[in-house]
Write a protein that holds these residues in place. Structure first.
Motif, PDB file in Angstrom:
ATOM      1  N   ALA A  62      -1.240 -46.748  55.277  1.00 45.37           N
ATOM      2  CA  ALA A  62      -2.009 -46.747  56.518  1.00 45.37           C
ATOM      3  C   ALA A  62      -2.688 -45.403  56.742  1.00 45.37           C
ATOM      4  N   PHE A  63      -2.006 -44.318  56.421  1.00 46.29           N
ATOM      5  CA  PHE A  63      -2.592 -42.998  56.607  1.00 46.29           C
ATOM      6  C   PHE A  63      -3.465 -42.582  55.418  1.00 46.29           C
ATOM      7  N   GLY A  64      -3.380 -43.282  54.314  1.00 46.29           N
ATOM      8  CA  GLY A  64      -4.166 -42.919  53.142  1.00 46.29           C
ATOM      9  C   GLY A  64      -3.645 -41.703  52.419  1.00 46.29           C
TER      10      GLY A  64
ATOM     11  N   TRP B 292      -8.264 -36.620  48.695  1.00 48.05           N
ATOM     12  CA  TRP B 292      -9.333 -35.787  49.247  1.00 48.05           C
ATOM     13  C   TRP B 292     -10.608 -36.598  49.472  1.00 48.05           C
ATOM     14  N   ASP B 293     -10.962 -37.439  48.527  1.00 47.35           N
ATOM     15  CA  ASP B 293     -12.240 -38.140  48.609  1.00 47.35           C
ATOM     16  C   ASP B 293     -12.214 -39.260  49.648  1.00 47.35           C
ATOM     17  N   HIS B 294     -11.104 -39.990  49.755  1.00 50.98           N
ATOM     18  CA  HIS B 294     -11.068 -41.166  50.620  1.00 50.98           C
ATOM     19  C   HIS B 294     -10.400 -40.902  51.969  1.00 50.98           C
ATOM     20  N   THR B 295      -9.590 -39.871  52.076  1.00 51.10           N
ATOM     21  CA  THR B 295      -8.871 -39.625  53.331  1.00 51.10           C
ATOM     22  C   THR B 295      -9.276 -38.320  53.978  1.00 51.10           C
ATOM     23  N   GLU B 296      -9.115 -37.206  53.250  1.00 49.78           N
ATOM     24  CA  GLU B 296      -9.280 -35.889  53.869  1.00 49.78           C
ATOM     25  C   GLU B 296     -10.735 -35.569  54.195  1.00 49.78           C
TER      26      GLU B 296
ATOM     27  N   LYS C 206      -2.597 -30.040  57.897  1.00 49.91           N
ATOM     28  CA  LYS C 206      -2.459 -28.703  57.313  1.00 49.91           C
ATOM     29  C   LYS C 206      -3.631 -28.366  56.404  1.00 49.91           C
ATOM     30  N   HIS C 207      -4.144 -29.349  55.680  1.00 46.32           N
ATOM     31  CA  HIS C 207      -5.343 -29.089  54.893  1.00 46.32           C
ATOM     32  C   HIS C 207      -6.508 -28.743  55.808  1.00 46.32           C
TER      33      HIS C 207
END
Length: 813
Positions: A312-314, A339-343, A82-83
């Motif tokens: 697992a998904f962060g 935001w920094d490590h996943t998105e 969604k993001h």
């Protein structure tokens, strides 16, 4: 080669048609009928061109068992996708990770990804599905591109991953020979690699396979779904009462015993009731069944699997909606971590797949400039930098660089300001002179001191000095006494042609007289004066009054800006404009070379004999130059520099006239208006460049000729523009800020127009030299009103190249 088995996502992979079918190592049926089946599948990886790790990944089962039935898997995928769907796509180049230096606004990709990807899906829906497929599919995501006959991208379609087969190149040269897609009608068609974007999170060893968080979280998803299924089954089949009472049933009718025992029948509707059972003769017991070891085990299992799936998904738990037991700081930190490590890596992986459809060094990326979570480290850095600046450890320029802003690079911004008095520590001798803390290395005088007049007979100050230079004892009585004593008189020093000299000459020419004839002496003096010098003394006085308008203000009374104020700001503006024009020239040359702007013009260079993109049209020089954009950037670049000088000037005037340290808002307005007018000057400059390009196209044979015309134009016209804009900004800003501060200082402030007194001063301004008016009263020149020298609202013929200033003082009458 021995076969190697790689245990993967338990319970979510089911082999379909990949030959040979791998052996199932485990199969368990928890329930008969509508059941959840847990299976393990070992993928086979040997050489390219044979079934690899991604083959057999049952996408349908992944969706049904892993995505739709596991709440934490669903929420993780939804949070990430969604993001990705709500952020707009932008295309640009240069700049930093926050914003591009230059952007494209009309590329087909922008319309497809932000507006309508295909007739069925909007851009947001397309981006959400693409993001979710990338997270769930081990094969990756496949995007089919459709082009028009002219080669323009017109459509993007997301293909079902389980219906696309990758056919490797037999010679291992191009990796991919083609793709085979089977539609819902069972028809198969081949897709060429240039028409397909194959997007996947790369596997470390297999280029034909991707990775998905579900592989690592497979067992946890299994545990989560099994625990829920087990709990539901237990509730459906268990009628556990709240307690059991055992009594002696001897002598109780058998039918009554059956009725009591039927109360132990399973079912959720029987749970929680007390139940009677027989214990034998004389026995009465009670068993409490409210203890919940099974529920406690379920809660532990559910909590463990939830944490493993989210890890697992962060995705932190606060992102999926549960921020309990967290402070605001911890929640902000978790959001930034997400935001920094996943998105961001997920978004960059998606955006990079579309770069192949762009020319030159243009790049596709998601616009994250409005994401507040990404400001978390920047806010911390700015807060620390502010504290260091307040402690005098860093300069204003160093703080602005840490804050991601352009440095002013002026003496005030390069100096360290020490608390609590905020005393500046200059970086070098030149800055010390500019700050008034040391002698000027070039002139040997303190900056800010009034410059000496060019001639004693051309300024109000010099006229006042001449008047003061007359001996105070030479009044009428002294003249009479000297005449009576027959003492010779000497000519006083002073310019010729003044009333004082005429009187002195008359005194020298007087003859011996009898003491007491003062009246006769005076009469003869008057006669001698009128004969020796034409004009009356009254005429001389009127001429002096005309030069001074109202009164002569001494230099040490009030405040007057110095040449150093103008020069320091002029140099800062010149440096900023020089850098901006250099970048402007580079961008315009790059746009001339851009294939998109040259397409269908006579400057297009065909790639082959079948290239039909060459036409007869001229280049659109307005699109190449983009004057409006550069006018806005000029104003934004100069506004901070001008505002800083306006603030300093206004404070000096307020302290000199009113003894306060306040800054009038009108001082800031003067700086902003001047910055806007500088942008308009750049607009005129670029308009001339557009005309030059228009004329050059008639004779140019290639794009190199146009580039040479642009370079020649900047070499010839740039120095004059820089000098004109720098001088105009300095005069208008400094004088405007000083006038605003003087007007806010209160009533009783007057100002006197002062020129540079050289050959460059225009005649209209020479006529204003020395004229004194009250603050707020405009000067009238050729029928126009000037509030102050360099007034941007006045006709340009009265302000261009103006270097005049105003002297401010309090009116003591």
């Amino acid at each position: 080669m021995p076969r190697q088995f790689f245990p993967t996502f338990r319970g979510l992979l089911v082999p379909r048609t990949a030959p040979p079918p791998p052996p199932a190592t485990e199969a368990k049926d928890l329930l008969a009928g509508n059941s959840y089946v847990s299976m393990s599948y070992a993928g086979v990886s040997n050489v390219w061109g044979t079934p690899g790790r991604a083959d057999g990944w049952d996408m349908e089962r992944v969706i049904v068992e892993g995505y739709e039935r596991s709440i934490w898997t669903f929420k993780s995928v939804e949070a990430i996708s969604k993001h990705a769907s709500t952020l707009p796509i932008e295309i640009g180049r240069g700049g930093d990770e926050r914003r591009f230096a230059e952007t494209l606004d009309d590329h087909p990709l922008l319309r497809l990804l932000n507006v309508q990807a295909n007739p069925l899906e909007t851009g947001d829906v397309f981006k959400k599905r693409l993001s979710a497929q990338l997270l769930l599919s081990k094969k990756g995501a496949f995007i089919e591109k459709t082009y028009s006959r002219g080669g323009t991208l017109t459509r993007l379609d997301l293909l079902p991953p389980d219906r696309v087969q990758t056919i490797p190149d037999d010679r291992n040269g191009d990796y991919i020979k083609h793709f085979e897609f089977t539609n819902y009608a069972g028809q198969m068609r081949e897709l060429q690699p240039e028409h397909v974007i194959w997007l996947r999170d790369p596997h470390p060893t297999d280029p034909f396979c991707g990775v998905t968080p579900l592989e690592a979280a497979g067992l946890s998803v299994d545990l989560d779904v099994k625990a829920r299924t087990y709990n539901i089954s237990f509730i459906d089949n268990d009628g556990r009462p709240g307690g059991v009472i055992g009594i002696d049933l001897d002598g109780v009718d058998a039918r009554e015993v059956d009725r009591i025992q039927r109360r132990l029948a399973p079912g959720a509707h029987n749970a929680g009731q007390l139940t009677l059972v027989g214990t034998g003769p004389g026995g009465v017991t009670y068993v409490d069944t409210s203890a919940r070891p099974r529920e406690m085990a379920y809660e532990t299992l559910a909590s463990t699997s939830k944490g493993e799936i989210l890890a697992a998904f962060g995705v932190p738990e606060s992102i999926v909606g549960n921020a309990s037991e967290r402070t605001y700081a911890n929640a902000d930190r978790e959001e930034w971590t997400f935001w920094d490590h996943t998105e961001l890596p997920h978004l960059n992986l998606i955006a990079s797949a579309f770069d192949t459809d762009l020319d030159d060094d243009w790049t596709v990326r998601y616009d994250t400039s409005r994401v507040q979570a990404l400001e978390f480290p920047r806010r911390q850095a700015r807060e620390e930098a502010r504290k260091e600046f307040e402690a005098g450890l860093i300069t204003i320029d160093e703080y602005r660089q840490l804050a991601g802003r352009r440095a002013f690079n002026v003496p005030q911004s390069r100096a360290l300001w020490i608390s609590p008095q905020k005393a500046p520590i200059p970086a070098n001798e030149q800055d010390a002179a500019a700050l008034g803390l040391g002698p000027d290395p070039a002139a040997g005088a303190l900056p800010g001191a009034p410059l000496p007049g060019a001639g004693a007979d051309e300024s109000a100050t010099a006229a006042v000095a001449d008047a003061r230079a007359l001996e105070p004892g030479q009044d009428a009585a002294a003249a009479v006494a000297a005449a009576q004593a027959q003492a010779p008189l000497a000519l006083p020093a002073g310019p010729a042609g003044t009333a004082a000299k005429a009187v002195a000459q008359a005194r020298v020419g007087m003859t011996n007289t009898v003491p007491g004839d003062a009246a006769a002496d005076v009469a003869r003096a008057r006669t001698a004066t009128s004969q020796s010098q034409p004009g009356e003394a009254a005429a001389d006085v009127e001429a002096a009054r005309g030069r001074l308008e109202a009164k002569a203000l001494p230099q040490d009374d009030g405040y007057e800006v110095s040449d150093a104020d103008f020069d320091s700001l002029s140099m800062a503006v010149a440096a900023a404009i020089t850098a901006l024009l250099a970048r402007q020239e580079g961008v315009i040359l790059a746009r001339l070379r851009a294939p998109k702007l040259r397409k269908y013009t006579r400057f297009w260079e065909p790639e082959d004999d079948n290239d039909v993109r060459r036409g007869d049209a001229d280049l659109d020089q307005d699109r190449v130059i983009s004057a409006a954009r550069w006018a806005e950037e000029t104003a934004n670049t100069l506004a901070p520099i001008l505002q800083q000088t306006a603030t300093a000037t206004a404070r000096k005037v307020s302290q000199a006239l009113a003894g306060t340290d306040t800054v009038s808002p009108a001082a800031y307005a003067a700086a902003l208006v001047t910055a806007v007018y500088a942008g308009e000057a750049v607009t005129v400059f670029l308009g001339e460049l557009a005309e030059t390009l228009r004329a050059a196209q008639h004779e140019a044979e290639s794009i190199s000729d146009l580039e040479h015309a642009v370079i020649s134009f900047y070499e010839s016209a740039e120095p004059a523009l820089i000098a004109r804009v720098a001088e105009a900004c300095a005069v208008a800003t400094v004088n405007g800020a000083a006038d605003a501060a003087a007007e806010s200082a209160g009533p009783g402030v007057v100002r006197t127009w002062v020129t540079r007194r050289d050959a460059r001063v225009r005649p209209a301004h020479k006529a204003l030299h020395g004229r004194t008016l009250t603050v707020g009263t405009p000067y009238t020149v050729d029928g126009f009103n000037l509030r102050y020298p360099g007034d941007p609202f006045a006709p340009i013929a009265l302000t261009v190249n103006c270097r005049c200033r105003l002297h401010y003082a309090t009116d003591k009458e």
